[in-house]
Write a protein that holds these residues in place. Structure first.
Motif, PDB file in Angstrom:
ATOM      1  N   GLY A   1      34.118  25.946  30.090  1.00  0.00           N
ATOM      2  CA  GLY A   1      34.070  24.796  30.986  1.00  0.00           C
ATOM      3  C   GLY A   1      34.670  23.595  30.287  1.00  0.00           C
ATOM      4  O   GLY A   1      35.369  23.764  29.276  1.00  0.00           O
ATOM      5  N   VAL A   2      34.429  22.412  30.812  1.00  0.00           N
ATOM      6  CA  VAL A   2      34.951  21.214  30.154  1.00  0.00           C
ATOM      7  C   VAL A   2      33.858  20.180  29.935  1.00  0.00           C
ATOM      8  O   VAL A   2      32.906  20.077  30.714  1.00  0.00           O
ATOM      9  CB  VAL A   2      36.102  20.559  30.959  1.00  0.00           C
ATOM     10  N   LEU A   3      34.057  19.419  28.895  1.00  0.00           N
ATOM     11  CA  LEU A   3      33.226  18.257  28.627  1.00  0.00           C
ATOM     12  C   LEU A   3      33.928  17.088  29.324  1.00  0.00           C
ATOM     13  O   LEU A   3      35.109  16.826  29.063  1.00  0.00           O
ATOM     14  CB  LEU A   3      33.164  18.024  27.113  1.00  0.00           C
ATOM     15  N   GLU A   4      33.208  16.429  30.222  1.00  0.00           N
ATOM     16  CA  GLU A   4      33.801  15.266  30.886  1.00  0.00           C
ATOM     17  C   GLU A   4      33.564  14.077  29.980  1.00  0.00           C
ATOM     18  O   GLU A   4      32.422  13.645  29.822  1.00  0.00           O
ATOM     19  CB  GLU A   4      33.134  15.078  32.248  1.00  0.00           C
ATOM     20  N   ARG A   5      34.623  13.574  29.371  1.00  0.00           N
ATOM     21  CA  ARG A   5      34.448  12.629  28.264  1.00  0.00           C
ATOM     22  C   ARG A   5      33.858  11.289  28.713  1.00  0.00           C
ATOM     23  O   ARG A   5      33.154  10.637  27.954  1.00  0.00           O
ATOM     24  CB  ARG A   5      35.769  12.429  27.530  1.00  0.00           C
ATOM     25  N   ARG A   6      34.138  10.888  29.954  1.00  0.00           N
ATOM     26  CA  ARG A   6      33.652   9.587  30.429  1.00  0.00           C
ATOM     27  C   ARG A   6      32.130   9.593  30.597  1.00  0.00           C
ATOM     28  O   ARG A   6      31.437   8.656  30.233  1.00  0.00           O
ATOM     29  CB  ARG A   6      34.344   9.255  31.758  1.00  0.00           C
ATOM     30  N   THR A   7      31.614  10.708  31.142  1.00  0.00           N
ATOM     31  CA  THR A   7      30.178  10.761  31.428  1.00  0.00           C
ATOM     32  C   THR A   7      29.407  11.537  30.361  1.00  0.00           C
ATOM     33  O   THR A   7      28.186  11.440  30.300  1.00  0.00           O
ATOM     34  CB  THR A   7      29.935  11.484  32.767  1.00  0.00           C
ATOM     35  N   GLY A   8      30.118  12.317  29.546  1.00  0.00           N
ATOM     36  CA  GLY A   8      29.445  13.147  28.544  1.00  0.00           C
ATOM     37  C   GLY A   8      28.819  14.396  29.163  1.00  0.00           C
ATOM     38  O   GLY A   8      28.075  15.123  28.502  1.00  0.00           O
ATOM     39  N   GLU A   9      29.124  14.636  30.433  1.00  0.00           N
ATOM     40  CA  GLU A   9      28.532  15.795  31.119  1.00  0.00           C
ATOM     41  C   GLU A   9      29.358  17.067  30.901  1.00  0.00           C
ATOM     42  O   GLU A   9      30.537  17.016  30.554  1.00  0.00           O
ATOM     43  CB  GLU A   9      28.429  15.513  32.622  1.00  0.00           C
ATOM     44  N   TYR A  10      28.712  18.169  31.158  1.00  0.00           N
ATOM     45  CA  TYR A  10      29.359  19.477  31.030  1.00  0.00           C
ATOM     46  C   TYR A  10      29.632  20.025  32.427  1.00  0.00           C
ATOM     47  O   TYR A  10      28.748  20.049  33.275  1.00  0.00           O
ATOM     48  CB  TYR A  10      28.420  20.418  30.263  1.00  0.00           C
ATOM     49  N   VAL A  11      30.879  20.439  32.657  1.00  0.00           N
ATOM     50  CA  VAL A  11      31.197  21.088  33.924  1.00  0.00           C
ATOM     51  C   VAL A  11      31.497  22.544  33.585  1.00  0.00           C
ATOM     52  O   VAL A  11      32.513  22.847  32.960  1.00  0.00           O
ATOM     53  CB  VAL A  11      32.410  20.434  34.621  1.00  0.00           C
TER      54      VAL A  11
END
Ligand code: G4P
Length: 557
Positions: A204-214
């Motif tokens: 998956g990806v780490l959404e860098r702006r929110t720090g969330e994991y998708v």
């Protein structure tokens, strides 16, 4: 740059213009322009452009089931497939532009040809969009075609969003890919997402702006919209362990290195936001759409008039000014039943209403769009009007050529679209000298469509123009069309030149006298110096620093 240059990347605020020649107020036009996101996807062939286009449409809920446009085998049928879908759903898709609403915005995805031999067409499309999505194959990295187009975007100051595709398959190290972008294109990559798991073992990806994991969920053949599971850092750590920790660490390294998104630097073409995706399984596609809607510029005002010292046109036509547009593509034979010729125009200002009488800037003549029905057709009422950023197709607009301007009320002429330096040259002669009239007409038509560039010189005479192309497949198209559409079969004799540069009348005789070099004139009056290799060009440049010997596109040496 001589292409119609956007004035700035800031959305136009608009002034109250009483002369806006439609029922829409300036505020309405400004609001519609601000909603537009007009972009093109560019890539090396096979990087997944068709797959992504389809996935974008799917995510915007245009096409419920993937597969309508995708796949090599179905490529030829793409347009007609789309036409069918278009009828069913009442949306506007043509071979030139796909328009769909996404949240409050209107997205215009302008099509570019897949094969590098037609990169000049792609270049023209780039003059008509406000942003580009550059698709890179994770396993191949930057390829020649990608590099060339990236440079064009950079020279134009066009904001570029980079998408690293096929992350579901083994590929290059993501940091190595970032380095390639920085070193080879001189654009600073600012990843918005960062892969969790290496290419081929994509979690998956780490959404860098929110720090969330998708989290990435595989779907069978990517046939339907892939569910994306979103979770916080703790849940991600619990689920992925070391792989998540590694992604977080790399993301922090990127931040320390200044690789964070900066809107101003992106809009002025210094940085490129990067996203990781697997278009085939629709993963990362919603992030691409979101990025387009949130970060890509809205329809920008275009420049025209005299140029400043940097060759940048001085005057700005605000998007709220009366209607104006310029032609960036001309295509014949789109409908095999009627031999039609469609001119595609990018609306730069005002509102286009089907049936309005516009002025063709190059001839000063009126042009009735009532008879030149828009390509989008009557039943597709949404495009009876078009706003800045939209693409209109004018059918049987025989007088309109690439680069031409149409307008109402306040005259404007946008600068011509620059041409690529051709790399292949061939003398064309009619096989049947009795059909010279058809030969001349055909060559003129192909020239006006930009299928090939046509060069002439007194030395060679009118009977045997030289056709110049960026890629050899352009010659095949020219040959086939000369025969089928004009009944004038042609013979091509290849010339040994590979280089072309612009010169002027004063410098031309000096270069024409150099052995192995020839000077010919393009239809727009530009004299071109043709040389067999780069080396010969460099020697001439060194020997005659006071003469004009310029690349056709800025920075293209
Ligand atoms: P193009 O328009 O840029 O030329 O590329 P296109 O979408 O046709 O994709 C080229 C090939 O890459 C296709 O495979 C396509 O399925 C595949 N592809 C596209 N995106 C992805 C991705 O995210 N992951 C993987 N693994 N493959 C991807 P093909 O075998 O040439 O065609 P097909 O038989 O699959 O249709």
């Amino acid at each position: 740059m001589t292409s119609a240059a956007p004035a700035s990347n800031a959305p136009s605020t608009g002034t109250d213009s009483a002369s806006t020649a439609t029922s829409a107020s300036a505020q309405d036009v400004a609001r519609e322009a601000a909603r537009r996101r007009t972009f093109a996807v560019i890539s090396h062939p096979d990087a997944g452009k068709s797959t992504l286009t389809e996935a974008l449409a799917l995510h915007a809920q245009v096409i419920n089931q993937a597969g309508a446009t995708h796949g090599k085998a179905g490529r030829k049928a793409t347009v007609s497939d789309w036409m069918e879908i278009e009828k069913e759903r009442g949306i506007s898709i043509t071979s030139a532009a796909l328009q769909f609403a996404y949240e409050d915005q209107v997205v215009n995805l302008v099509d570019t040809p897949g094969h590098s031999d037609f990169s000049e067409d792609t270049y023209r499309v780039l003059s008509a969009v406000d942003a580009a999505v550059m698709l890179v194959d994770a396993a191949k990295g930057l390829e020649p075609q990608t590099l060339k187009l990236f440079r064009v975007c950079k020279a134009r100051g066009l904001p570029v969003i980079t998408v690293i595709n096929k992350w579901d398959r083994p590929g290059l190290d993501p940091l190595a890919l970032m380095e390639q972008i920085q070193e080879q294109i001189k654009l600073v990559p600012t990843p918005l997402t960062w892969p969790v798991g290496i290419a081929g073992d994509f979690r998956g990806v780490l959404e860098r702006r929110t720090g969330e994991y998708v989290a990435y969920t595989r779907t069978a053949g990517g046939a339907t919209r892939a569910p994306e599971e979103r979770m916080g850092a703790d849940a991600a750590q619990a689920r992925e362990g070391d792989v998540w920790a590694a992604a977080v660490e790399e993301s922090e390294l990127l931040s320390a290195d200044g690789a964070d998104h900066d809107q101003e630097l992106f809009l002025s073409g210094f940085t490129t936001p990067v996203l990781f995706a697997s278009a085939i399984s629709n993963f990362g596609v919603s992030s691409i759409l979101r990025t387009l809607v949130e970060l890509a510029p809205s329809a920008v005002p275009f420049r025209h008039g005299e140029e400043d010292a940097e060759g940048r046109p001085l005057e700005v036509r605000e998007v709220t000014a009366p209607f104006s547009a310029f032609i960036f593509k001309v295509q014949a034979g789109m409908n095999t039943q009627h031999r039609d010729r469609v001119a595609f125009a990018r609306v730069c200002s005002g509102v286009f209403e089907r049936g309005m009488i516009v002025t063709h800037a190059q001839t000063g003549r009126p042009f009735a769009t009532k008879y030149a029905q828009t390509l989008f057709g009557s039943e597709r009422g949404v495009l009876d009007t078009a706003h800045p950023g939209d693409i209109i197709g004018l059918v049987n607009a025989m007088t309109l050529r690439i680069g031409d301007t149409i307008y109402v009320d306040e005259p404007v002429t946008y600068p011509p679209i620059a041409t690529f330096a051709p790399e292949h040259f061939a003398v064309a002669t009619a096989r049947d000298s009795g059909r010279f009239k058809q030969f001349r007409k055909g060559i003129e038509q192909l020239d006006s469509e930009g299928v090939v560039q046509v060069l002439r010189s007194d030395l060679r005479g009118q009977q045997s123009p030289v056709l110049a192309a960026v890629g050899p497949m352009q010659f095949e198209v020219a040959q086939a069309r000369m025969e089928s559409e004009f009944g004038a079969s042609i013979r091509l004799e290849m010339l040994g030149y590979t280089q072309a540069r612009r010169t002027d009348a004063a410098s031309a005789p000096t270069f024409a006298a150099v052995r192995g070099v020839e000077v010919m004139e393009r239809t727009d009056g530009t004299p071109l110096v043709l040389a067999p290799d780069k080396w010969r060009m460099s020697v001439m440049e060194r020997d005659h620093p006071d003469l004009v010997l310029e690349p056709l596109i800025a920075g293209d040496r």
